[in-house]
Design an enzyme around this catalytic site. Structure first.
Site, PDB file in Angstrom:
ATOM      1  N   ALA A   1       1.291  -1.362   0.188  1.00 15.70           N
ATOM      2  CA  ALA A   1      -0.035   0.053  -0.093  1.00 15.70           C
ATOM      3  C   ALA A   1       0.977   1.110  -0.138  1.00 15.70           C
ATOM      4  CB  ALA A   1      -0.894  -0.381   1.609  1.00 15.70           C
ATOM      5  N   GLY A  37       0.894  -5.258   0.639  1.00 18.88           N
ATOM      6  CA  GLY A  37      -0.154  -4.768   0.160  1.00 18.88           C
ATOM      7  C   GLY A  37      -0.424  -5.884  -0.636  1.00 18.88           C
ATOM      8  N   GLU A  70      -0.270  -9.232  -0.618  1.00 22.48           N
ATOM      9  CA  GLU A  70      -1.668  -9.430   0.300  1.00 22.48           C
ATOM     10  C   GLU A  70      -2.475 -10.482  -1.410  1.00 22.48           C
ATOM     11  OE1 GLU A  70      -1.057  -6.527   2.937  1.00 22.48           O
ATOM     12  OE2 GLU A  70      -2.549  -7.892   4.353  1.00 22.48           O
ATOM     13  N   GLU A 118       5.141  -5.169   7.194  1.00 22.84           N
ATOM     14  CA  GLU A 118       4.027  -3.691   8.057  1.00 22.84           C
ATOM     15  C   GLU A 118       4.707  -3.285   9.637  1.00 22.84           C
ATOM     16  OE1 GLU A 118       2.662  -6.076   6.032  1.00 22.84           O
ATOM     17  OE2 GLU A 118       1.199  -5.335   4.877  1.00 22.84           O
TER      18      GLU A 118
HETATM   19  C1  HXC Z   1       5.201   4.438  -1.740  1.00 29.31           C
HETATM   20  C2  HXC Z   1       6.672   3.997  -2.120  1.00 29.31           C
HETATM   21  C3  HXC Z   1       6.761   1.672  -1.868  1.00 29.31           C
HETATM   22  C4  HXC Z   1       5.624   1.928  -0.783  1.00 29.31           C
HETATM   23  C5  HXC Z   1       8.532   2.509  -3.103  1.00 29.31           C
HETATM   24  N1  HXC Z   1       7.863   3.301  -3.074  1.00 29.31           N
HETATM   25  N2  HXC Z   1       7.727   1.174  -2.112  1.00 29.31           N
HETATM   26  N3  HXC Z   1       5.813   4.433  -1.951  1.00 29.31           N
HETATM   27  N4  HXC Z   1       4.141   3.265  -1.312  1.00 29.31           N
HETATM   28  N5  HXC Z   1       4.910   0.843  -0.550  1.00 29.31           N
HETATM   29  C6  HXC Z   1       9.002   4.525  -3.885  1.00 29.31           C
HETATM   30  C7  HXC Z   1       9.871   5.188  -2.827  1.00 29.31           C
HETATM   31  O1  HXC Z   1       9.433   5.685  -2.059  1.00 29.31           O
HETATM   32  C8  HXC Z   1      10.517   5.728  -4.509  1.00 29.31           C
HETATM   33  O2  HXC Z   1      10.312   7.044  -4.676  1.00 29.31           O
HETATM   34  C9  HXC Z   1      10.013   4.649  -5.466  1.00 29.31           C
HETATM   35  O3  HXC Z   1       9.157   4.217  -5.004  1.00 29.31           O
HETATM   36  C10 HXC Z   1      11.535   3.899  -5.327  1.00 29.31           C
HETATM   37  O4  HXC Z   1      11.691   3.112  -3.968  1.00 29.31           O
HETATM   38  P1  HXC Z   1      13.348   2.790  -3.315  1.00 29.31           P
HETATM   39  O5  HXC Z   1      12.998   2.905  -2.452  1.00 29.31           O
HETATM   40  O6  HXC Z   1      14.042   4.281  -3.575  1.00 29.31           O
HETATM   41  O7  HXC Z   1      13.684   1.313  -4.585  1.00 29.31           O
HETATM   42  P2  HXC Z   1      15.029   0.286  -3.755  1.00 29.31           P
HETATM   43  O8  HXC Z   1      16.051   0.934  -3.004  1.00 29.31           O
HETATM   44  O9  HXC Z   1      15.054  -0.027  -4.429  1.00 29.31           O
HETATM   45  O10 HXC Z   1      13.871  -0.561  -2.590  1.00 29.31           O
HETATM   46  C11 HXC Z   1      12.445  -1.195  -2.618  1.00 29.31           C
HETATM   47  C12 HXC Z   1      11.618  -1.891  -1.796  1.00 29.31           C
HETATM   48  C13 HXC Z   1      11.370  -0.131  -0.844  1.00 29.31           C
HETATM   49  C14 HXC Z   1      12.312  -2.177  -1.128  1.00 29.31           C
HETATM   50  C15 HXC Z   1      10.650  -2.174  -1.787  1.00 29.31           C
HETATM   51  O11 HXC Z   1      11.505   0.698  -1.752  1.00 29.31           O
HETATM   52  C16 HXC Z   1      10.879  -0.790   0.354  1.00 29.31           C
HETATM   53  O12 HXC Z   1      10.741  -1.196   1.433  1.00 29.31           O
HETATM   54  N6  HXC Z   1       9.400  -0.047   0.237  1.00 29.31           N
HETATM   55  C17 HXC Z   1       8.329   0.069   0.912  1.00 29.31           C
HETATM   56  C18 HXC Z   1       7.355  -1.490   1.152  1.00 29.31           C
HETATM   57  C19 HXC Z   1       6.642  -2.288   2.106  1.00 29.31           C
HETATM   58  O13 HXC Z   1       6.885  -1.823   3.116  1.00 29.31           O
HETATM   59  N7  HXC Z   1       5.367  -2.193   2.092  1.00 29.31           N
HETATM   60  C20 HXC Z   1       4.476  -2.110   2.831  1.00 29.31           C
HETATM   61  C21 HXC Z   1       3.516  -0.637   3.271  1.00 29.31           C
HETATM   62  S1  HXC Z   1       1.857  -0.955   4.881  1.00 29.31           S
HETATM   63  P3  HXC Z   1      10.857   8.101  -4.667  1.00 29.31           P
HETATM   64  O14 HXC Z   1       9.979   8.612  -5.020  1.00 29.31           O
HETATM   65  O15 HXC Z   1      11.686   8.320  -3.705  1.00 29.31           O
HETATM   66  O16 HXC Z   1      11.719   7.704  -6.085  1.00 29.31           O
HETATM   67  C22 HXC Z   1       1.306  -1.774   3.461  1.00 29.31           C
HETATM   68  C23 HXC Z   1      -1.156  -2.540   3.988  1.00 29.31           C
HETATM   69  C24 HXC Z   1      -1.493  -2.812   3.657  1.00 29.31           C
HETATM   70  O17 HXC Z   1       1.519  -2.879   2.446  1.00 29.31           O
HETATM   71  C25 HXC Z   1      -2.495  -3.096   4.145  1.00 29.31           C
HETATM   72  C26 HXC Z   1      -2.930  -1.255   4.348  1.00 29.31           C
HETATM   73  C27 HXC Z   1      -4.473  -0.908   4.960  1.00 29.31           C
END
Ligand code: HXC
Length: 260
Positions: A66, A111, A114, A134
């Site tokens: 998400a 997400g 999921e 998360e």
């Molecule tokens: C918003 C995201 C994102 C996310 C990546 N990006 N994941 N933006 N939400 N979930 C964006 C980054 O901010 C970045 O934007 C661009 O995508 C590239 O990502 P990087 O981090 O620079 O790439 P990298 O270093 O290769 O790392 C990849 C990654 C990392 C390991 C996937 O991005 C990451 O850890 N993302 C978050 C993963 C996460 O925590 N997912 C769970 C979310 S909570 P910019 O603008 O800086 O280029 C969830 C809850 C669901 O899903 C339920 C809700 C009710």
């Protein structure tokens, strides 16, 4: 419908739904979730469609979760509303009448993992990565991860992923039963299409009833589930495809199914 974050196209009897926000690694915000939902609602009306493939745009991510920037300032009610929208979307995928295949082409986190769990079959590219990170953000999975993950891989593997937020590679995901198999990234769509082509050649009603029986039965005790299967087995005999399928076997020829 004009869509900004999702591409919905067809390849024969297969619909391909591509989550297309590569700048955010295909992260899910409200607009993207609503577009996925609209897409599946529209596909349900398309009688030609026999299977759906869901994948992510680009070569790096299926869906990185998400959208964290979108969720950051949620209050209690907006978080609940967003969670409910996610559940609605994943339920639309899970209960879609035809099989849905996740072609996981990179990060499937939070997400994204999921959403893959709500699909019927998961294929992963060699670079795919899975996880429920998360807890790193101080929240819990909110699109069914705490529920579907243990049901798919068992409580031990699920608990480890949920409690540690560990990210695992495609081979490990395959080992624990999270994905069916791992293929080269440039083969992922072709391999997914091979599966959907096989499905499309079968009796469409039979495939739909298989999905319904297998899915609904998982929520019942075995005796009730077997009764339910017997009921749906009976339903098959209302179809022309049953008559054609059995006749073709006895006449030693390929069946020509019409979906009736
Ligand atoms: C918003 C995201 C994102 C996310 C990546 N990006 N994941 N933006 N939400 N979930 C964006 C980054 O901010 C970045 O934007 C661009 O995508 C590239 O990502 P990087 O981090 O620079 O790439 P990298 O270093 O290769 O790392 C990849 C990654 C990392 C390991 C996937 O991005 C990451 O850890 N993302 C978050 C993963 C996460 O925590 N997912 C769970 C979310 S909570 P910019 O603008 O800086 O280029 C969830 C809850 C669901 O899903 C339920 C809700 C009710």
């Amino acid at each position: 419908m004009q869509m900004n974050n999702v591409i919905c196209e067809k390849d024969g009897k297969t619909a391909i739904v591509t989550i297309n926000r590569p700048q955010a690694l295909n992260a899910l915000n409200r607009e993207t979730l609503e577009e996925i939902l609209s897409c599946f609602i529209a596909l349900e009306q398309d009688t030609e469609v026999c299977a759906v493939i869901v994948t992510g745009a680009g070569e790096k991510a299926f869906i990185a979760g998400a959208d964290i920037a979108y969720m950051q300032d949620f209050d209690v009610l907006s978080a609940r509303k967003f969670g409910r929208l996610g559940h609605q979307v994943l339920q639309a995928i899970e209960s879609f009448p035809c099989p849905v295949i996740a072609a996981v082409n990179g990060f499937a986190l939070g997400g994204g993992c999921e959403l893959a769990l709500a699909c019927d079959i998961r294929l992963a590219s060699e670079n795919a990565k899975f996880g429920q990170p998360e807890v790193n953000l101080g929240v819990i999975p909110g699109f069914g991860g705490t529920q579907r993950l243990p049901r798919l891989v068992g409580t031990g593997h699920a608990n480890e992923l949920l409690f540690t937020g560990d990210i695992i590679d495609a081979d490990e995901a395959c080992r624990i039963g999270l994905v069916n198999r791992v293929v080269a990234l440039d083969q992922l769509l072709q391999e997914s299409l091979k599966i959907t082509a096989k499905i499309a050649a079968k009796g469409p009603l039979a495939v739909k009833l298989c999905k319904e029986a297998a899915q609904a039965g998982m929520e019942m005790d075995l005796a009730r589930a077997c009764q339910y299967e017997a009921d749906l087995f009976g339903v098959c005999f209302a179809s022309e495809d049953q008559k054609e399928g059995m006749k073709a076997f006895l006449e030693k020829r390929q069946a020509k199914f019409t979906g009736n």
